[in-house]
Scaffold this motif. Structure first.
Motif, PDB file in Angstrom:
ATOM      1  N   ALA A 221       0.819  -1.209   0.000  1.00  0.00           N
ATOM      2  CA  ALA A 221       0.000   0.000   0.000  1.00  0.00           C
ATOM      3  C   ALA A 221       0.854   1.261   0.000  1.00  0.00           C
ATOM      4  CB  ALA A 221      -0.932  -0.001   1.202  1.00  0.00           C
ATOM      5  N   HIS A 222       0.492   2.208  -0.861  1.00  0.00           N
ATOM      6  CA  HIS A 222       1.120   3.523  -0.899  1.00  0.00           C
ATOM      7  C   HIS A 222       0.189   4.596  -0.349  1.00  0.00           C
ATOM      8  CE1 HIS A 222       4.763   2.861  -3.732  1.00  0.00           C
ATOM      9  NE2 HIS A 222       4.441   1.722  -3.153  1.00  0.00           N
ATOM     10  N   SER A 223      -0.982   4.202   0.126  1.00  0.00           N
ATOM     11  CA  SER A 223      -1.884   5.071   0.869  1.00  0.00           C
ATOM     12  C   SER A 223      -2.669   4.188   1.824  1.00  0.00           C
ATOM     13  CB  SER A 223      -2.831   5.843  -0.053  1.00  0.00           C
ATOM     14  OG  SER A 223      -3.746   4.962  -0.672  1.00  0.00           O
ATOM     15  N   ALA A 224      -3.170   4.784   2.900  1.00  0.00           N
ATOM     16  CA  ALA A 224      -3.828   3.975   3.932  1.00  0.00           C
ATOM     17  C   ALA A 224      -5.065   3.262   3.396  1.00  0.00           C
ATOM     18  CB  ALA A 224      -4.193   4.858   5.123  1.00  0.00           C
ATOM     19  N   ALA A 225      -5.805   3.894   2.501  1.00  0.00           N
ATOM     20  CA  ALA A 225      -7.024   3.284   1.976  1.00  0.00           C
ATOM     21  C   ALA A 225      -6.747   2.069   1.099  1.00  0.00           C
ATOM     22  CB  ALA A 225      -7.828   4.319   1.194  1.00  0.00           C
ATOM     23  N   LYS A 226      -5.510   1.928   0.593  1.00  0.00           N
ATOM     24  CA  LYS A 226      -5.156   0.766  -0.223  1.00  0.00           C
ATOM     25  C   LYS A 226      -4.737  -0.436   0.634  1.00  0.00           C
ATOM     26  CE  LYS A 226      -5.737   2.832  -4.188  1.00  0.00           C
ATOM     27  NZ  LYS A 226      -6.892   2.495  -5.050  1.00  0.00           N
ATOM     28  N   LEU A 227      -4.699  -0.253   1.934  1.00  0.00           N
ATOM     29  CA  LEU A 227      -4.378  -1.376   2.817  1.00  0.00           C
ATOM     30  C   LEU A 227      -5.335  -2.537   2.537  1.00  0.00           C
ATOM     31  CD1 LEU A 227      -2.342  -1.660   5.229  1.00  0.00           C
ATOM     32  CD2 LEU A 227      -4.296  -1.266   6.733  1.00  0.00           C
ATOM     33  N   GLY A 228      -4.796  -3.748   2.506  1.00  0.00           N
ATOM     34  CA  GLY A 228      -5.638  -4.918   2.360  1.00  0.00           C
ATOM     35  C   GLY A 228      -6.151  -5.185   0.958  1.00  0.00           C
ATOM     36  N   ARG A 229      -5.617  -4.511  -0.066  1.00  0.00           N
ATOM     37  CA  ARG A 229      -6.099  -4.881  -1.400  1.00  0.00           C
ATOM     38  C   ARG A 229      -5.652  -6.311  -1.727  1.00  0.00           C
ATOM     39  NH1 ARG A 229      -2.683  -0.685  -5.293  1.00  0.00           N
ATOM     40  NH2 ARG A 229      -0.607  -1.104  -4.429  1.00  0.00           N
ATOM     41  N   GLU A 230      -4.578  -6.760  -1.082  1.00  0.00           N
ATOM     42  CA  GLU A 230      -4.270  -8.185  -0.972  1.00  0.00           C
ATOM     43  C   GLU A 230      -3.804  -8.441   0.450  1.00  0.00           C
ATOM     44  OE1 GLU A 230      -3.312  -9.809  -5.402  1.00  0.00           O
ATOM     45  OE2 GLU A 230      -1.624  -9.724  -4.016  1.00  0.00           O
ATOM     46  N   ALA A 231      -3.977  -9.671   0.932  1.00  0.00           N
ATOM     47  CA  ALA A 231      -3.619  -9.987   2.315  1.00  0.00           C
ATOM     48  C   ALA A 231      -3.458 -11.491   2.459  1.00  0.00           C
ATOM     49  CB  ALA A 231      -4.697  -9.471   3.279  1.00  0.00           C
ATOM     50  N   THR A 232      -2.875 -11.890   3.594  1.00  0.00           N
ATOM     51  CA  THR A 232      -2.658 -13.311   3.891  1.00  0.00           C
ATOM     52  C   THR A 232      -3.455 -13.687   5.131  1.00  0.00           C
ATOM     53  OG1 THR A 232      -0.440 -13.207   2.945  1.00  0.00           O
ATOM     54  CG2 THR A 232      -0.918 -15.071   4.395  1.00  0.00           C
ATOM     55  N   ILE A 233      -4.113 -14.836   5.071  1.00  0.00           N
ATOM     56  CA  ILE A 233      -4.886 -15.343   6.199  1.00  0.00           C
ATOM     57  C   ILE A 233      -4.046 -16.394   6.924  1.00  0.00           C
ATOM     58  CG2 ILE A 233      -7.019 -16.483   6.928  1.00  0.00           C
ATOM     59  CD1 ILE A 233      -8.260 -15.451   4.279  1.00  0.00           C
ATOM     60  N   PHE A 234      -3.805 -16.176   8.197  1.00  0.00           N
ATOM     61  CA  PHE A 234      -3.037 -17.108   9.017  1.00  0.00           C
ATOM     62  C   PHE A 234      -3.973 -17.874   9.954  1.00  0.00           C
ATOM     63  CE2 PHE A 234       0.124 -13.981   7.770  1.00  0.00           C
ATOM     64  CZ  PHE A 234       1.257 -14.750   7.541  1.00  0.00           C
ATOM     65  N   ASP A 235      -3.591 -19.072  10.255  1.00  0.00           N
ATOM     66  CA  ASP A 235      -4.257 -19.857  11.292  1.00  0.00           C
ATOM     67  C   ASP A 235      -3.164 -20.432  12.177  1.00  0.00           C
ATOM     68  OD1 ASP A 235      -5.958 -21.257  12.906  1.00  0.00           O
ATOM     69  OD2 ASP A 235      -6.816 -22.511  11.321  1.00  0.00           O
ATOM     70  N   THR A 236      -2.711 -19.610  13.106  1.00  0.00           N
ATOM     71  CA  THR A 236      -1.560 -19.946  13.926  1.00  0.00           C
ATOM     72  C   THR A 236      -1.599 -19.096  15.182  1.00  0.00           C
ATOM     73  OG1 THR A 236       0.859 -20.155  13.859  1.00  0.00           O
ATOM     74  CG2 THR A 236      -0.080 -18.212  12.821  1.00  0.00           C
ATOM     75  N   GLU A 237      -0.614 -19.235  16.035  1.00  0.00           N
ATOM     76  CA  GLU A 237      -0.556 -18.407  17.233  1.00  0.00           C
ATOM     77  C   GLU A 237      -0.326 -16.954  16.838  1.00  0.00           C
ATOM     78  OE1 GLU A 237       1.934 -18.107  21.461  1.00  0.00           O
ATOM     79  OE2 GLU A 237       2.402 -19.693  20.008  1.00  0.00           O
TER      80      GLU A 237
END
Length: 415
Positions: A221-237
């Motif tokens: 992200a180059h701006s705050a609103a672009k946060l999460g346009r892709e992301a990773t889902i974890f299932d861990t501690e």
């Protein structure tokens, strides 16, 4: 514990970024999007690192939280959730190897500030860290990896946006054909790659050389609103070591949230100045030259994957985690309202939906369509349904121009 993370972002100290990229805005937008862990970005920049040390305090082991959180009314009650930060940064390595100039961007994940200072001390001997939040250094990516591991054996180096043409490990313009060609005997310490906006896991599954390499996704992200346009889902501690072990071992990465790769600005081949967009076959037929001006075409991600792949389209390694391709909610709203996604009308409905339905990822992936329709319109609900089913209309991006991925949906399509 299942949670979503976006570990590759930037701060306002990086070039071509928004001034709103501060910790308070990242904290706010992480909740609006549905992100539990956010990378700090730019941990090599002296001013940003000092700000991180002032404004963050320990949270879960190896993670951090804001020392003073903004008032709760900054986030709708339906979206409020804890947000933790993980120390991260991106480094641009430009160097000669194998008779060619290489340009490789690397994502760095670090367990603590002490490791960040140890790494920065080494990097400062190579070049300036203060001129850009993503420093450009005359440094072999292999040597950077050695420095990262020397700073902390618990640190991680992940090749960033691994397929983009100009600045990546596999890019057509300056990249390598394999991890081992880039990192030599240190290649076993590369446990993951970032697939980038112009590719998705299915494209990467076509390379047997990436079997056992964890595929992660982040927004860059180059701006705050672009946060999460892709992301990773974890299932861990929920801690640094939990994230490290999930990436290093593969188990614990439950999936990724993706752009439709055609929306990425380097998916197809082409020459933007002349308006030429080609498939790999068309590029080969034109001898890699623009038919208008005769200059070299920019070879995109799809073409590069085709060149390196040793499996057919549709191949999938055993135990590969799933992924979900999404269109940003604000774009879906703009399409449903037939207005620009940056319009006040679209923005107003966006925040109304968050207030009533929850965070953006919940709306895009989980919220009942009937509830979405009741709070907005049947047209928007139908568009989300089609997105979830992959029934989208695509004009691929090329040569630095983002593509468009949209849905055609009317109220009659709603279910």
């Amino acid at each position: 514990m299942r949670f979503t993370a976006d570990l590759h972002i930037h701060s306002r100290f990086s070039r071509a970024t928004s001034r709103d990229l501060d910790l308070q805005q990242l904290w706010r937008w992480a909740q609006l999007k549905g992100i539990r862990v956010v990378g700090t970005g730019d941990c090599t920049h002296p001013e940003w690192l000092a700000e991180l040390e002032r404004e963050l305090v320990p949270a879960e082991a190896g993670l951090l939280r804001l020392r003073r959180e903004p008032p709760p009314d900054q986030v709708p009650a339906s979206c409020r959730a804890p947000v933790s930060f993980l120390i991260s940064g991106e480094i641009s390595c430009i160097y000669r190897k194998g008779g060619r100039t290489r340009k490789v961007h690397c994502l760095i994940l670090l367990p603590d500030f002490a490791a960040a200072h140890r790494l920065n001390l080494q990097l400062a001997r190579i070049g300036s860290l203060a001129s850009d939040g993503r420093p450009i250094l005359k440094l072999d990516a292999k040597d950077l990896l050695a420095m990262v591991l020397d700073a902390s054996p618990r640190a991680l180096l992940v090749p960033a946006h691994a397929w983009t043409p100009h600045y990546s490990i596999f890019g057509a313009c300056s990249g390598f054909a394999s991890l081992s060609e880039c990192f030599d005997e240190l290649a076993p310490h590369i446990h993951a790659i970032e697939t980038g906006l112009s590719s998705d896991p299915a494209m990467n599954w076509r390379l047997s050389g990436l079997d056992g390499v964890t595929l992660i996704s982040n927004s860059d992200a180059h701006s705050a609103a672009k946060l999460g346009r892709e992301a990773t889902i974890f299932d861990t501690e929920l801690c640094y070591d939990g994230i490290h072990q999930a990436i290093a071992g593969g188990k614990g990465v439950a999936g990724t949230i993706e752009f439709f790769p055609e929306q990425g600005k380097y998916h197809a081949d082409g020459h933007r100045c002349c308006g030429i967009r080609f498939s790999p076959e068309e590029t080969i037929a034109h001898d890699y030259r623009c038919p208008v001006c005769g200059r070299k075409l920019t070879v995109g991600v799809l073409h590069r994957v085709e060149l390196l792949a040793d499996r057919p389209t549709g191949a999938r390694p055993a135990l590969a985690p799933p992924f979900w391709s999404v269109i940003p909610l604000i774009d879906l709203i703009g399409g449903a309202l037939r207005v620009g996604s940056s319009s006040k009308k679209a923005e107003t409905l966006y925040f109304e939906l968050l207030q009533e339905q929850g965070n953006e990822f919940h709306i895009l992936l989980e919220a009942p369509l009937q509830k979405i329709a009741a709070r907005s319109s049947a047209t928007l609900a139908a568009g989300i349904a089609r997105m979830r089913a992959g029934e989208v209309e695509i004009e691929p991006g090329y040569d630095g121009k983002f593509g468009t991925v949209s849905v055609s949906a009317s109220e009659d399509d709603a279910t």
